[in-house]
Design a protein around this motif. Structure first.
Motif, PDB file in Angstrom:
ATOM      1  N   TYR A 287      -7.029  -6.286  -7.368  1.00  0.00           N
ATOM      2  CA  TYR A 287      -6.778  -5.559  -6.131  1.00  0.00           C
ATOM      3  C   TYR A 287      -5.347  -5.034  -6.177  1.00  0.00           C
ATOM      4  CZ  TYR A 287      -4.464  -9.895  -4.633  1.00  0.00           C
ATOM      5  OH  TYR A 287      -3.646 -10.995  -4.552  1.00  0.00           O
ATOM      6  N   ASP A 288      -4.942  -4.288  -5.165  1.00  0.00           N
ATOM      7  CA  ASP A 288      -3.615  -3.672  -5.135  1.00  0.00           C
ATOM      8  C   ASP A 288      -2.756  -4.286  -4.044  1.00  0.00           C
ATOM      9  OD1 ASP A 288      -4.221  -1.813  -7.184  1.00  0.00           O
ATOM     10  OD2 ASP A 288      -5.249  -0.529  -5.735  1.00  0.00           O
TER      11      ASP A 288
ATOM     12  N   PRO B  25      -1.002   1.530  -5.012  1.00  0.00           N
ATOM     13  CA  PRO B  25      -2.298   1.710  -5.687  1.00  0.00           C
ATOM     14  C   PRO B  25      -2.292   1.383  -7.167  1.00  0.00           C
ATOM     15  CG  PRO B  25      -1.818   3.570  -4.245  1.00  0.00           C
ATOM     16  CD  PRO B  25      -0.574   2.756  -4.331  1.00  0.00           C
TER      17      PRO B  25
ATOM     18  N   ASN C 164     -12.063  -3.333   1.780  1.00  0.00           N
ATOM     19  CA  ASN C 164     -10.738  -2.971   1.278  1.00  0.00           C
ATOM     20  C   ASN C 164     -10.831  -2.541  -0.187  1.00  0.00           C
ATOM     21  OD1 ASN C 164     -10.054  -3.952   3.775  1.00  0.00           O
ATOM     22  ND2 ASN C 164      -8.299  -5.121   3.058  1.00  0.00           N
ATOM     23  N   GLY C 165     -11.715  -1.587  -0.480  1.00  0.00           N
ATOM     24  CA  GLY C 165     -11.885  -1.119  -1.847  1.00  0.00           C
ATOM     25  C   GLY C 165     -13.312  -1.288  -2.311  1.00  0.00           C
TER      26      GLY C 165
ATOM     27  N   GLN D 277      -6.816   0.804  -3.537  1.00  0.00           N
ATOM     28  CA  GLN D 277      -6.046   1.548  -2.550  1.00  0.00           C
ATOM     29  C   GLN D 277      -5.853   2.996  -2.983  1.00  0.00           C
ATOM     30  OE1 GLN D 277      -2.431  -0.069  -0.969  1.00  0.00           O
ATOM     31  NE2 GLN D 277      -3.141  -2.191  -1.122  1.00  0.00           N
TER      32      GLN D 277
ATOM     33  N   GLN E 232     -13.239   6.464   4.228  1.00  0.00           N
ATOM     34  CA  GLN E 232     -12.555   5.180   4.115  1.00  0.00           C
ATOM     35  C   GLN E 232     -12.914   4.341   5.329  1.00  0.00           C
ATOM     36  OE1 GLN E 232      -8.309   5.782   3.601  1.00  0.00           O
ATOM     37  NE2 GLN E 232      -8.538   6.277   1.421  1.00  0.00           N
TER      38      GLN E 232
ATOM     39  N   THR F  14     -13.680  -6.738  -3.516  1.00  0.00           N
ATOM     40  CA  THR F  14     -12.499  -6.742  -2.653  1.00  0.00           C
ATOM     41  C   THR F  14     -12.860  -7.307  -1.278  1.00  0.00           C
ATOM     42  OG1 THR F  14     -12.936  -4.465  -1.958  1.00  0.00           O
ATOM     43  CG2 THR F  14     -11.463  -4.784  -3.852  1.00  0.00           C
TER      44      THR F  14
ATOM     45  N   GLY G   7      -6.392   3.750   3.976  1.00  0.00           N
ATOM     46  CA  GLY G   7      -5.618   3.507   2.768  1.00  0.00           C
ATOM     47  C   GLY G   7      -6.368   2.777   1.680  1.00  0.00           C
ATOM     48  N   TYR G   8      -7.650   2.448   1.918  1.00  0.00           N
ATOM     49  CA  TYR G   8      -8.458   1.733   0.917  1.00  0.00           C
ATOM     50  C   TYR G   8      -9.644   2.600   0.512  1.00  0.00           C
ATOM     51  CZ  TYR G   8      -5.687  -2.416   1.840  1.00  0.00           C
ATOM     52  OH  TYR G   8      -4.636  -3.300   1.955  1.00  0.00           O
TER      53      TYR G   8
ATOM     54  N   TYR H 106       0.036  -4.099  -1.063  1.00  0.00           N
ATOM     55  CA  TYR H 106       0.047  -3.173   0.071  1.00  0.00           C
ATOM     56  C   TYR H 106       0.790  -1.891  -0.279  1.00  0.00           C
ATOM     57  CZ  TYR H 106       0.839  -1.387   4.778  1.00  0.00           C
ATOM     58  OH  TYR H 106       0.891  -0.596   5.890  1.00  0.00           O
ATOM     59  N   GLN H 107       0.115  -0.758  -0.110  1.00  0.00           N
ATOM     60  CA  GLN H 107       0.643   0.575  -0.353  1.00  0.00           C
ATOM     61  C   GLN H 107       1.158   0.749  -1.782  1.00  0.00           C
ATOM     62  OE1 GLN H 107       3.493   1.407   2.803  1.00  0.00           O
ATOM     63  NE2 GLN H 107       1.860   1.973   4.220  1.00  0.00           N
TER      64      GLN H 107
END
Length: 614
Positions: free
Chosen positions: A249-250, A255, A77-78, A202, A594, A82, A598-599, A252-253
């Motif tokens: 980290y980010d 960035p 996830n990144g 993200q 990816q 992450t 989304g990551y 959700y949705q």
């Protein structure tokens, strides 16, 4: 001189191609049966990454090293630090038992069990991947297999060393160690530090990741081990691992959001071994402590604490030159507590006792092993698991082997309490049956495997569209999830200076109880490496990793996140016997991909470093 090494596969001895190059390698010793044995005498399906290979490839994290093995698939996830998932033959992270110097790295306050994101390649002697059901030997959470990490011990005399690396994303890595060994005692202390600005965790697919803020990461890992030998029959040992990490980290949705996790892990171990005639009596006491602070969260759990205590007594009795039995008793305590963002708290505990036995016999060219274990838990019914394995060597060039075992994955304490919804004290373990068959001929190894998981534990929301009245919880699902496929490995020397390795994994079936494909598993995966050893001073290598079709959601839904190939390059130059210079390029072709929709994943990265040992 840095000599070429091979990832050794599937209960086999060193391949014949090594002999062709007239390279003398010490036999690899593994701990697949709670006792040390030569790899060629193991019936279990085992792969090993040696310290020489780790030093040649200059991996930064454990996940990077594991990703070089067959049957392993990774999603991230990144960037570094992450969340990372490690699938073994298609089975989830929480079904893999991780040990560091024999100490459990399973966090009872983490729904995924072992947190792979913060494990650096820090002074490691050997990484063992033991595939298939292993609960008959190791107990809970070993349904997909066991990853056993062994850190380096001191060599005779006094030694010191240091390493430094700098590269893309303002990444700095450095480490140092000191060790001393005599006939009576030894100790080694190693410290490693990683700092990186990294990149955004993200980013919507195909968008430029540079338009978003970076999510930096830092990690300081300390390893200590020491031994005292008052007599030739007695050995006392201690080990300690400290992992201190801070990662961004980010949400959700989002960035450009700011979320930070502060991670602290302490692993303590103490052992005593006594040799007496044909017996080796061993005792150990281990303590694993985990803490995670979500520094910026305003809802949900803010502070997680997990703790595991374990004591064990076992005897390794060799009743003939080639036959032995390992038997023992153990007790374990697991505890969690947590604090919510609104300051409410919770805690839960569970304990278990176990008795286990493993027997191994060699009848000429045939090796047989049998294991049986019973665990009694305070929170659910007792579990009895077992394992049998066989290996027959037809000639120097050919062998066949097979294993059958039963395993279970115990419900995690945080799943039972479930601070995100309703608790469920009726959760029972997942039950797994697995087998594999292996044929080895010269440089080729072919393995077929099949795993069946019953009573899978899953997140369940009875009213998913009602956020205010829903009361989600973890529950056991009726039915059987199936994972099966095959692994093909090839090890060969081309001429005198080229070593070629290739691994191919095909998951022919990875479905839930309804026959629907599970998410984020590639159906096909191939890994190829070519290493050149031109002189005693210079070696270089390139490796390629192909990921086949993979969907981000179950039943082949969501974004397709596979169908790409990554290339990496590494070069080592031994300036003197004590000084090594190196450089590496990750994602050589700057491939955009990816692994989780989304990551973000790393673009091309350049790194250079130096290692000095005295």
């Amino acid at each position: 001189m840095f000599k070429p090494t091979l990832s050794l596969v599937v209960c086999a001895s060193l391949v014949a191609s090594v002999e062709a190059r007239e390279i003398t390698l010490e036999p690899i010793i593994v701990s697949a049966s709670k006792t040390q044995q030569p790899l060629k005498n193991i019936t279990a399906n085992v792969e090993v990454i040696t310290s020489e290979e780790l030093e040649e490839q200059h991996y930064t994290t454990l996940v990077e090293a594991l990703n070089s093995l067959s049957g392993i698939s990774i999603t991230s996830n990144g960037g570094v630090g992450t969340t990372q998932e490690v699938f073994v033959r298609g089975m989830d992270t929480n079904k893999v038992l991780v040990l560091i110097n024999g100490i459990r790295y399973q966090d009872p306050s983490n729904t995924s069990g072992a947190n792979f994101a913060h494990l650096l390649i820090s002074d490691i002697e050997q990484i063992e991947l033991i595939k298939g059901s292993q609960s008959g030997i190791w107990g809970a959470d070993a349904s997909a297999g066991v990853i056993n990490i062994i850190t380096k011990s001191a060599e005779a005399g006094t030694h010191t060393g240091a390493n430094v690396e700098y590269g893309s994303f303002a990444t700095t890595k450095w480490g140092a160690f000191i060790s001393h060994k005599t006939d009576k005692y030894d100790f080694k202390i190693a410290l490693d530090r990683l700092m990186s600005n990294s990149f955004t965790a993200q980013a919507p697919k195909w968008e430029d990741i540079n338009q978003y803020e970076n999510d930096p990461y830092s990690n300081t890992t300390l390893n200590l081990n020491a031994h005292y030998r008052p007599t030739s029959e007695d050995t006392f040992g201690i080990s300690y691992t400290d992992i201190n990490a801070l990662g961004n980290y980010d949400s959700y949705q989002s960035p450009d959001s700011l979320e930070r996790s502060d991670i602290r892990t302490h692993l303590y171990g103490a052992t005593y071994d006594r040799a007496y005639q044909n017996h080796t009596l061993s005792t150990k006491a281990n303590l694993s402590k985990f803490r995670r602070d979500e520094l910026d969260t305003t809802y949900g759990v803010k502070v997680f604490n997990g703790q595991t205590r374990e004591v064990e007594l076992r005897d390794h009795f060799r009743y003939s030159e080639s036959d032995f039995i390992v038997a023992g008793l153990s007790k374990e305590w697991n505890d969690i507590d947590f604090t919510q963002a609104d300051s409410t708290t919770g805690e839960k505990s569970v304990s278990s006792e176990a008795v286990f036995v493993t027997n191994s016999n060699t009848f000429g060219d045939l090796i047989l092993t049998e294991s049986l274990r019973r665990d009694n838990y305070s929170s659910f019914n007792a579990k009895t698991t077992g394992k049998i394995g066989a290996k027959y060597t037809f000639s120097e060039d050919m062998y066949v082997g097979g294993n059958y075992g039963t395993s279970y994955t115990a419900p995690n304490l945080i799943q039972m309490f479930n601070p995100w919804g309703s608790s469920n004290d009726t959760l029972s373990p997942e039950n797994t049956k697995s087998y594999d068959l292996t044929l080895g001929y010269q440089s080729i190894t072919l393995t077929y495997f099949e795993n069946r998981v019953k009573d899978l534990i899953e997140w369940y929301d009875p009213t998913p569209l009602n956020w205010f009245n829903s009361d989600p919880y973890y529950k056991n699902l009726n039915g059987i999830s199936t994972f099966k496929g095959y692994e093909l490995s090839f090890r060969h020397n081309l001429l005198d200076s080229l070593v070629f390795n290739a691994d191919y994994t095909h998951l022919s079936r990875f479905v839930d109880k309804d026959g629907k494909d599970l998410k984020r598993r590639p159906k096909r995966e191939a890994k190829i490496s070519l290493n050149y050893y031109g002189t005693e001073q210079l070696n270089m290598g390139v490796n390629a990793h192909y990921v086949g079709t993979r969907y981000d959601e179950a039943n082949q839904q969501g974004e397709q996140t596979g169908r790409y190939t990554l290339f990496n390059f590494v070069l080592n130059y031994n300036l003197t016997d004590s000084i090594q210079l190196y450089g590496k390029i990750d994602n050589l072709t700057d491939k955009y991909y990816q692994s989780v929709d989304g990551y973000a994943s790393s673009p091309r990265g350049y790194y250079a470093g130096m290692k000095v040992v005295f």
